[in-house]
Scaffold this active site. Structure first.
Site, PDB file in Angstrom:
ATOM      1  N   LYS A   6       0.889  -1.181   0.000  1.00 43.25           N
ATOM      2  CA  LYS A   6       0.000   0.000   0.000  1.00 43.25           C
ATOM      3  C   LYS A   6       0.926   1.230   0.000  1.00 43.25           C
ATOM      4  O   LYS A   6       1.497   1.593   1.023  1.00 43.25           O
ATOM      5  CB  LYS A   6      -0.907  -0.030   1.243  1.00 43.25           C
ATOM      6  N   GLU A  43       9.922  17.823  13.080  1.00 47.21           N
ATOM      7  CA  GLU A  43      10.325  17.516  11.703  1.00 47.21           C
ATOM      8  C   GLU A  43       9.524  18.389  10.744  1.00 47.21           C
ATOM      9  O   GLU A  43       8.296  18.329  10.739  1.00 47.21           O
ATOM     10  CB  GLU A  43      10.051  16.036  11.399  1.00 47.21           C
ATOM     11  N   GLU A  54       9.957   2.649  10.537  1.00 50.01           N
ATOM     12  CA  GLU A  54      10.993   3.672  10.354  1.00 50.01           C
ATOM     13  C   GLU A  54      10.272   4.995  10.175  1.00 50.01           C
ATOM     14  O   GLU A  54       9.401   5.122   9.308  1.00 50.01           O
ATOM     15  CB  GLU A  54      11.879   3.353   9.138  1.00 50.01           C
ATOM     16  N   CYS A  57      14.020  11.735   5.155  1.00 52.16           N
ATOM     17  CA  CYS A  57      13.985  11.470   6.602  1.00 52.16           C
ATOM     18  C   CYS A  57      15.358  11.724   7.218  1.00 52.16           C
ATOM     19  O   CYS A  57      15.471  12.003   8.404  1.00 52.16           O
ATOM     20  CB  CYS A  57      13.534  10.046   6.862  1.00 52.16           C
TER      21      CYS A  57
HETATM   22  P1  NDP Z   1       2.595   9.304   6.519  1.00 52.78           P
HETATM   23  O1  NDP Z   1       2.807   8.737   7.860  1.00 52.78           O
HETATM   24  O2  NDP Z   1       1.575  10.363   6.368  1.00 52.78           O
HETATM   25  O3  NDP Z   1       2.165   8.145   5.503  1.00 52.78           O
HETATM   26  C1  NDP Z   1       2.949   6.985   5.341  1.00 52.78           C
HETATM   27  C2  NDP Z   1       2.081   5.880   4.803  1.00 52.78           C
HETATM   28  O4  NDP Z   1       1.120   5.513   5.798  1.00 52.78           O
HETATM   29  C3  NDP Z   1       1.268   6.271   3.573  1.00 52.78           C
HETATM   30  O5  NDP Z   1       1.191   5.158   2.713  1.00 52.78           O
HETATM   31  C4  NDP Z   1      -0.082   6.600   4.159  1.00 52.78           C
HETATM   32  O6  NDP Z   1      -1.145   6.505   3.242  1.00 52.78           O
HETATM   33  C5  NDP Z   1      -0.184   5.528   5.232  1.00 52.78           C
HETATM   34  N1  NDP Z   1      -1.165   5.782   6.286  1.00 52.78           N
HETATM   35  C6  NDP Z   1      -1.767   6.953   6.612  1.00 52.78           C
HETATM   36  N2  NDP Z   1      -2.646   6.756   7.648  1.00 52.78           N
HETATM   37  C7  NDP Z   1      -2.566   5.456   7.979  1.00 52.78           C
HETATM   38  C8  NDP Z   1      -3.198   4.648   8.967  1.00 52.78           C
HETATM   39  N3  NDP Z   1      -4.088   5.137   9.832  1.00 52.78           N
HETATM   40  N4  NDP Z   1      -2.865   3.346   9.041  1.00 52.78           N
HETATM   41  C9  NDP Z   1      -1.941   2.814   8.208  1.00 52.78           C
HETATM   42  N5  NDP Z   1      -1.332   3.526   7.239  1.00 52.78           N
HETATM   43  C10 NDP Z   1      -1.628   4.829   7.116  1.00 52.78           C
HETATM   44  O7  NDP Z   1       4.016   9.771   5.989  1.00 52.78           O
HETATM   45  P2  NDP Z   1       4.370  10.492   4.622  1.00 52.78           P
HETATM   46  O8  NDP Z   1       3.934   9.665   3.465  1.00 52.78           O
HETATM   47  O9  NDP Z   1       3.916  11.911   4.702  1.00 52.78           O
HETATM   48  O10 NDP Z   1       5.977  10.440   4.616  1.00 52.78           O
HETATM   49  C11 NDP Z   1       6.761  11.349   5.286  1.00 52.78           C
HETATM   50  C12 NDP Z   1       7.257  10.777   6.598  1.00 52.78           C
HETATM   51  O11 NDP Z   1       7.978   9.575   6.368  1.00 52.78           O
HETATM   52  C13 NDP Z   1       8.232  11.697   7.324  1.00 52.78           C
HETATM   53  O12 NDP Z   1       7.947  11.732   8.693  1.00 52.78           O
HETATM   54  C14 NDP Z   1       9.572  11.025   7.096  1.00 52.78           C
HETATM   55  O13 NDP Z   1      10.540  11.318   8.067  1.00 52.78           O
HETATM   56  C15 NDP Z   1       9.193   9.588   7.104  1.00 52.78           C
HETATM   57  N6  NDP Z   1      10.221   8.790   6.435  1.00 52.78           N
HETATM   58  C16 NDP Z   1      11.031   8.007   7.205  1.00 52.78           C
HETATM   59  C17 NDP Z   1      12.059   7.270   6.638  1.00 52.78           C
HETATM   60  C18 NDP Z   1      12.905   6.368   7.468  1.00 52.78           C
HETATM   61  O14 NDP Z   1      13.429   5.419   6.911  1.00 52.78           O
HETATM   62  N7  NDP Z   1      13.073   6.617   8.747  1.00 52.78           N
HETATM   63  C19 NDP Z   1      12.326   7.339   5.181  1.00 52.78           C
HETATM   64  C20 NDP Z   1      11.409   8.188   4.480  1.00 52.78           C
HETATM   65  C21 NDP Z   1      10.401   8.882   5.094  1.00 52.78           C
HETATM   66  P3  NDP Z   1      -1.700   7.835   2.491  1.00 52.78           P
HETATM   67  O15 NDP Z   1      -0.587   8.342   1.672  1.00 52.78           O
HETATM   68  O16 NDP Z   1      -2.821   7.326   1.692  1.00 52.78           O
HETATM   69  O17 NDP Z   1      -2.100   8.796   3.564  1.00 52.78           O
END
Ligand code: NDP
Length: 488
Positions: A180, A390, A255, A289
């Site tokens: 997903k 962040e 992560e 990130c």
């Molecule tokens: P989000 O947490 O908003 O979304 C991540 C994923 O989770 C998306 O696929 C999203 O779907 C999904 N999601 C949203 N709500 C739910 C839920 N209730 N239950 C399960 N899944 C859900 O993050 P972003 O996509 O905005 O990414 C940015 C973030 O990712 C930053 O905080 C960044 O630091 C972190 N990140 C961390 C990395 C690491 O390795 N530590 C690497 C890269 C990024 P949808 O898009 O449909 O909302």
């Protein structure tokens, strides 16, 4: 010259068939460099679609496990070759969909190919260890076995590399999966999945479903047939994933965010530090990130470093990442664009001084996209929001430290612990940094945002649940160990 781009409708992949959602609704994906351009459409899936995807993965898991690691690896080699053949198309889609520059998008896609080859080779590596038994007539060994059905939830900022660094080890170690992707970058993810389909993976092994996080993401982690979940995204969503998974007793890996520090010591090579801070802070529009967001500079070199940094930052060209010569693209979405503006205002209100950029860019193509200029704040104190939260945008906070000891204290003064770097030529300082810094990725005279696919990747504190991705470390999450004892 840009190619003529046609927005297509991308379907879910269930049991190797591309299918529409039962909702018959799609979600459009917009180019953040030009809001008028629709990059593509993905399915707005329902719980019913999700059920079908998870059931397909569950149905396939026995066959996939029994196929064996070597044969699974061969399929990953094929997927790598197909992704490589489609590199230009996938990279261009990524640039259009989430705004990073084309050279960065190509680099990320090439990284995806390399990750696939790395895990394809795992197919030929050991599945366990022989351990001496205290019984001389017995054979004792461990055997790594798959977990079963694994849910993969990914963010939008690395729409090729992150799905692949989860999918590739999950598959080679014998799990079936449901991916997903983030809605913001789901068209790019669909193009990656197409490469797996062309490689000939059997039915049900890799399933792909798009839709909202609250319905499809949440539904996936709650699904009774799921055996494990790997998640990369924000801390807020991650905490909920952890709660649900812990409650259900399934294995989980998270992560999450970062607030990564860079220390510039008084004995640093300042030119090297400036180059790395600009790259770590502003490449990908600060949406990594591992981005460098807090730059902690020892008083003795503060003024010189600041001047050099501002001088070089002024040269950054901002624009549509498809155009040659553009160094930094737009924010990936309207919500990121607003978040960056919120933190620019917040920084000013809290008393930090904006010494460069932070403006919404206007005129010509800028009016159609989510463009801000790279921002540098000074007079930042560690308690301020711009030093703690962040931002995920092109904002660097300069913090002055009276000494090296104080610099380390400031660097650790955050709930996050993903990546940290130091610029120094002093061996004592660098060894002290390696020991005292609270971060999973520790970088010396190198930018905070560098990753090598063959090495473990992950954070400490609120950045991670402590398990590691990539390299050999991925095996720890994607397999369980059976300890076998055979009496002769
Ligand atoms: P989000 O947490 O908003 O979304 C991540 C994923 O989770 C998306 O696929 C999203 O779907 C999904 N999601 C949203 N709500 C739910 C839920 N209730 N239950 C399960 N899944 C859900 O993050 P972003 O996509 O905005 O990414 C940015 C973030 O990712 C930053 O905080 C960044 O630091 C972190 N990140 C961390 C990395 C690491 O390795 N530590 C690497 C890269 C990024 P949808 O898009 O449909 O909302």
């Amino acid at each position: 010259m840009q190619t003529i781009f046609k927005a297509e409708i991308h379907k879910n992949l269930i049991n190797n068939e591309w299918v529409e959602s039962q909702s018959k609704e799609t979600i459009e994906s917009i180019n953040p460099a030009n809001k008028e351009e629709v990059v593509g459409f993905v399915q707005n899936s329902t719980k019913e679609d999700l059920n079908r995807a998870v059931e397909a993965a569950n149905q396939a898991k026995k066959m996939w496990r029994k196929l064996g690691q070597a044969a699974r690896g061969q399929l990953l080699f094929k997927a790598a070759n197909i992704l490589e053949e489609n590199l230009d198309d996938v990279a261009e889609t990524m640039t259009r969909e989430m705004g990073k520059t084309l050279p960065e998008a190509k680099g990320e896609t090439a990284r995806g190919v390399a990750i696939l080859r790395y895990y394809a080779s795992e197919g030929m590596r050991k599945e366990g260890d022989v351990i001496p038994s205290s019984d001389k007539d017995a054979l004792m060994f461990t055997k790594r076995v798959p977990l079963g059905v694994v849910g993969v939830i990914t963010p939008w900022n690395f729409p090729v590399a992150i799905p692949i660094w989860k999918i590739a080890p999950a598959l080679v170690y014998g799990n079936t999966i449901i991916l997903k992707p983030a809605t913001e970058a789901a068209v790019t993810a669909a193009k990656v999945v197409e490469c797996f389909v062309k490689a000939g993976f059997p039915e049900g092994v890799l399933n792909f479903i798009t839709g909202s996080g609250s319905v499809i993401g949440q539904g996936l982690i709650e699904h009774p047939l799921l055996n494990a979940i790997t998640f990369t995204g924000s801390e807020g969503v991650g905490k909920n994933v952890a709660k649900v998974a812990a409650d259900r007793g399934i294995k989980f890996q998270l992560e999450m965010g970062g607030k990564n520090p860079v220390i510039v010591s008084k004995d640093a090579n300042l030119d090297m530090a400036v180059e790395a801070v600009l790259s770590g802070g502003f490449r990908s529009t600060g949406q990594k990130c591992t981005a460098s967001s807090r730059v902690i500079v020892e008083e003795a070199v503060y003024d010189e470093f600041k001047e050099k940094l501002i001088h070089e930052a002024k040269k950054i060209t901002v624009g549509n990442g498809l155009q040659a010569g553009i160094w930094m693209g737009p924010c990936a979405s309207e919500s990121q664009f607003k978040t960056v503006q919120y933190y620019i205002e917040k920084g000013k209100e809290e008393g930090a001084s904006l010494v460069l950029g932070g403006e919404v860019l206007k005129g010509d193509e800028y009016d159609n996209g989510f463009y801000v200029s790279p921002a540098i704040f000074e007079n930042v104190k560690s308690h301020m929001a711009i030093a703690q939260e962040e931002i995920f945008g092109p904002v660097i906070a300069l913090i002055k430290a009276a000494s090296f000891e104080e610099a380390i204290e400031i660097a650790n003064d955050t709930k996050y612990g993903l990546s940290a770097s130091i610029f120094t030529s002093n061996i004592q300082s660098l060894l002290r940094f390696v020991d005292d810094i609270e971060a999973g990725l520790v970088r010396i005279n190198a930018e905070s945002a560098g990753v090598e696919l063959q090495a473990p990747f992950g954070g400490m504190k609120a950045s991670s649940t402590g398990s590691r991705e990539q390299g050999e470390a991925a095996k720890e999450f994607f397999t369980a160990i059976k300890t076998v004892f055979i009496k002769g």
